[in-house]
Design a protein around this motif. Structure first.
Motif, PDB file in Angstrom:
ATOM      1  N   ALA A  23      54.660  76.332 104.205  1.00  0.00           N
ATOM      2  CA  ALA A  23      54.030  76.543 102.765  1.00  0.00           C
ATOM      3  C   ALA A  23      55.155  77.471 102.047  1.00  0.00           C
ATOM      4  N   ALA A  24      54.409  78.770 102.181  1.00  0.00           N
ATOM      5  CA  ALA A  24      55.305  79.810 101.721  1.00  0.00           C
ATOM      6  C   ALA A  24      56.753  79.797 101.719  1.00  0.00           C
ATOM      7  N   ALA A  25      57.253  79.974 102.538  1.00  0.00           N
ATOM      8  CA  ALA A  25      58.786  79.578 102.939  1.00  0.00           C
ATOM      9  C   ALA A  25      59.326  79.231 101.905  1.00  0.00           C
ATOM     10  N   MET A  26      58.379  77.663 101.955  1.00  0.00           N
ATOM     11  CA  MET A  26      59.031  76.966 101.073  1.00  0.00           C
ATOM     12  C   MET A  26      58.930  76.428  99.334  1.00  0.00           C
ATOM     13  N   ALA A  27      58.081  77.630  99.272  1.00  0.00           N
ATOM     14  CA  ALA A  27      57.550  78.359  98.055  1.00  0.00           C
ATOM     15  C   ALA A  27      59.369  79.097  97.053  1.00  0.00           C
ATOM     16  N   LEU A  28      59.536  79.692  97.978  1.00  0.00           N
ATOM     17  CA  LEU A  28      60.608  80.724  98.432  1.00  0.00           C
ATOM     18  C   LEU A  28      62.227  79.972  97.853  1.00  0.00           C
ATOM     19  N   ALA A  29      62.220  79.050  98.730  1.00  0.00           N
ATOM     20  CA  ALA A  29      63.092  78.580  98.463  1.00  0.00           C
ATOM     21  C   ALA A  29      62.932  77.731  97.652  1.00  0.00           C
ATOM     22  N   ASP A  30      61.915  76.831  97.620  1.00  0.00           N
ATOM     23  CA  ASP A  30      62.620  76.002  96.088  1.00  0.00           C
ATOM     24  C   ASP A  30      63.294  76.739  95.001  1.00  0.00           C
ATOM     25  N   ASP A  31      62.230  78.333  94.717  1.00  0.00           N
ATOM     26  CA  ASP A  31      62.366  79.160  93.724  1.00  0.00           C
ATOM     27  C   ASP A  31      63.686  79.683  93.590  1.00  0.00           C
ATOM     28  N   GLY A  32      64.883  79.814  94.965  1.00  0.00           N
ATOM     29  CA  GLY A  32      65.839  80.551  95.020  1.00  0.00           C
ATOM     30  C   GLY A  32      66.072  80.498  95.900  1.00  0.00           C
ATOM     31  N   GLY A  33      66.592  79.004  96.861  1.00  0.00           N
ATOM     32  CA  GLY A  33      67.414  78.863  97.526  1.00  0.00           C
ATOM     33  C   GLY A  33      67.004  79.494  99.044  1.00  0.00           C
ATOM     34  N   LEU A  34      67.615  78.949 100.268  1.00  0.00           N
ATOM     35  CA  LEU A  34      67.669  79.610 101.703  1.00  0.00           C
ATOM     36  C   LEU A  34      67.862  81.315 101.753  1.00  0.00           C
ATOM     37  N   ASP A  35      68.599  81.826 100.767  1.00  0.00           N
ATOM     38  CA  ASP A  35      68.773  82.723 100.671  1.00  0.00           C
ATOM     39  C   ASP A  35      67.825  84.044 100.923  1.00  0.00           C
ATOM     40  N   ALA A  36      66.820  82.687  99.706  1.00  0.00           N
ATOM     41  CA  ALA A  36      65.994  84.386  99.217  1.00  0.00           C
ATOM     42  C   ALA A  36      64.105  84.182  99.993  1.00  0.00           C
ATOM     43  N   VAL A  37      64.644  83.276 101.677  1.00  0.00           N
ATOM     44  CA  VAL A  37      63.498  83.100 102.727  1.00  0.00           C
ATOM     45  C   VAL A  37      64.352  83.840 103.454  1.00  0.00           C
ATOM     46  N   LYS A  60      64.395  82.356 112.263  1.00  0.00           N
ATOM     47  CA  LYS A  60      63.821  82.582 110.948  1.00  0.00           C
ATOM     48  C   LYS A  60      64.994  80.798 111.036  1.00  0.00           C
ATOM     49  N   GLN A  61      65.551  80.500 112.385  1.00  0.00           N
ATOM     50  CA  GLN A  61      66.084  78.747 112.262  1.00  0.00           C
ATOM     51  C   GLN A  61      64.864  78.452 112.984  1.00  0.00           C
ATOM     52  N   GLU A  62      63.941  78.813 113.018  1.00  0.00           N
ATOM     53  CA  GLU A  62      62.730  77.746 113.823  1.00  0.00           C
ATOM     54  C   GLU A  62      61.980  77.963 112.332  1.00  0.00           C
ATOM     55  N   LEU A  63      61.404  78.549 111.363  1.00  0.00           N
ATOM     56  CA  LEU A  63      61.202  78.390 110.771  1.00  0.00           C
ATOM     57  C   LEU A  63      62.004  77.210 109.436  1.00  0.00           C
ATOM     58  N   PHE A  64      62.542  77.667 109.644  1.00  0.00           N
ATOM     59  CA  PHE A  64      63.931  76.618 108.872  1.00  0.00           C
ATOM     60  C   PHE A  64      63.070  75.534 109.131  1.00  0.00           C
ATOM     61  N   ASP A  65      63.514  75.394 110.627  1.00  0.00           N
ATOM     62  CA  ASP A  65      62.774  74.043 111.102  1.00  0.00           C
ATOM     63  C   ASP A  65      61.597  72.695 111.108  1.00  0.00           C
ATOM     64  N   LEU A  66      60.738  74.687 110.641  1.00  0.00           N
ATOM     65  CA  LEU A  66      59.526  74.229 110.459  1.00  0.00           C
ATOM     66  C   LEU A  66      59.649  73.588 108.888  1.00  0.00           C
ATOM     67  N   MET A  67      60.007  73.595 108.249  1.00  0.00           N
ATOM     68  CA  MET A  67      60.706  73.178 106.804  1.00  0.00           C
ATOM     69  C   MET A  67      60.613  72.349 106.755  1.00  0.00           C
ATOM     70  N   VAL A  68      61.333  71.852 106.989  1.00  0.00           N
ATOM     71  CA  VAL A  68      62.367  71.145 107.082  1.00  0.00           C
ATOM     72  C   VAL A  68      61.880  69.545 107.488  1.00  0.00           C
ATOM     73  N   ASP A  69      61.115  69.736 108.611  1.00  0.00           N
ATOM     74  CA  ASP A  69      60.005  68.872 109.219  1.00  0.00           C
ATOM     75  C   ASP A  69      58.847  68.963 107.984  1.00  0.00           C
ATOM     76  N   GLU A  70      58.358  69.887 107.383  1.00  0.00           N
ATOM     77  CA  GLU A  70      57.505  69.333 106.033  1.00  0.00           C
ATOM     78  C   GLU A  70      57.900  68.373 105.764  1.00  0.00           C
ATOM     79  N   VAL A  71      58.846  68.446 104.704  1.00  0.00           N
ATOM     80  CA  VAL A  71      60.101  67.460 104.320  1.00  0.00           C
ATOM     81  C   VAL A  71      59.953  66.257 104.627  1.00  0.00           C
ATOM     82  N   TYR A  72      60.087  66.221 105.428  1.00  0.00           N
ATOM     83  CA  TYR A  72      60.422  64.512 105.966  1.00  0.00           C
ATOM     84  C   TYR A  72      58.845  64.491 105.729  1.00  0.00           C
ATOM     85  N   ALA A  73      57.718  65.054 106.199  1.00  0.00           N
ATOM     86  CA  ALA A  73      56.391  64.248 105.610  1.00  0.00           C
ATOM     87  C   ALA A  73      56.425  63.701 104.524  1.00  0.00           C
TER      88      ALA A  73
END
Length: 230
Positions: A23-37, A60-73
């Motif tokens: 959730a924290a990583a997605m909030a950062l990405a929503d505000d500033g893109g993947l470079d902000a994570v 960080k790739q594992e974090l991206f994998d988790l973020m993507v899966d959260e969006v798939y929900a």
């Protein structure tokens, strides 16, 4: 062992779990893109030390994998439509809407298949819509084709949104700015097809364009599903 199979460590004074980290990583990405994570920034947002995160993920790739899966929900339809066409349409639409909420998703679509539980559920729902209507290879190619169109359309729309923010010019502002150059180029007579498109073509918004293209892709899939076996 994948991040999906690795157990989480026990809680410590500052409670953490993968759900809070994502959730924290997605909030950062929503505000500033993947470079902000980064793991450091995510840890700071959670008031935890960066090393704490390595108990929950390794890279960080594992974090991206988790973020993507959260969006798939968010993409998984609450109910599976009975009609295969409406099922594929619903997933394509929900994918686009999710990508508009989380623009960074466009950068992570189209690579290796996502293997998280929510991504697998979306994949199951997509293939299940075609089960019994054709052989598995035709179903796989159909799903690949719809996914390729959806991903391409999302990336184009996202690129345009980013360009608008970077330049401060809306689509119509850019057209007005570029108009004199384009008019001069078309007046040379070297681009008759483009000239006809510019002066006679209908300008539609991105949603209408997406829906039209999706209809054409589904028509092509339907033709394959009804074609008699060779």
């Amino acid at each position: 062992m994948s991040v999906w199979d690795r157990p989480e460590p026990p809680h410590r004074p500052v409670p953490l779990d993968r759900e809070r980290i994502v959730a924290a990583a997605m909030a950062l990405a929503d505000d500033g893109g993947l470079d902000a994570v980064s793991l450091r920034k995510v840890a700071a947002r959670l008031n935890a030390g960066p090393m704490r995160l390595y108990g929950y993920l390794s890279t960080k790739q594992e974090l991206f994998d988790l973020m993507v899966d959260e969006v798939y929900a968010e993409i998984l339809p609450p109910e599976q439509p009975g009609d295969w066409r409406e099922a594929l349409r619903a997933i394509a639409r929900r994918t686009r809407h999710a990508a508009l909420r989380h623009e960074w998703l466009a950068d992570l679509l189209g690579g290796r298949p996502a293997l998280g539980p929510n991504a697998l559920a979306v994949g199951e729902a997509t293939l299940a819509a075609l089960t019994g209507r054709t052989d598995i290879d035709t179903a796989l190619r159909a799903v690949e084709t719809v996914n390729a169109y959806t991903t391409g359309a999302i990336r184009r729309e996202t690129a345009n949104l980013r360009a608008e923010r970077a330049t401060g010019l809306s689509k119509h502002d850019w057209q007005r700015t570029s108009g004199p150059h384009l008019t001069r180029m078309l007046a040379t007579g070297r681009y008759p097809a483009l000239t006809k498109a510019v002066y006679d073509g209908t300008d539609v918004d991105t949603e209408a364009s997406f829906e039209t293209g999706l209809d054409w892709i589904l028509d092509a899939v339907a033709a394959r599903l009804t074609r008699p076996p060779a």
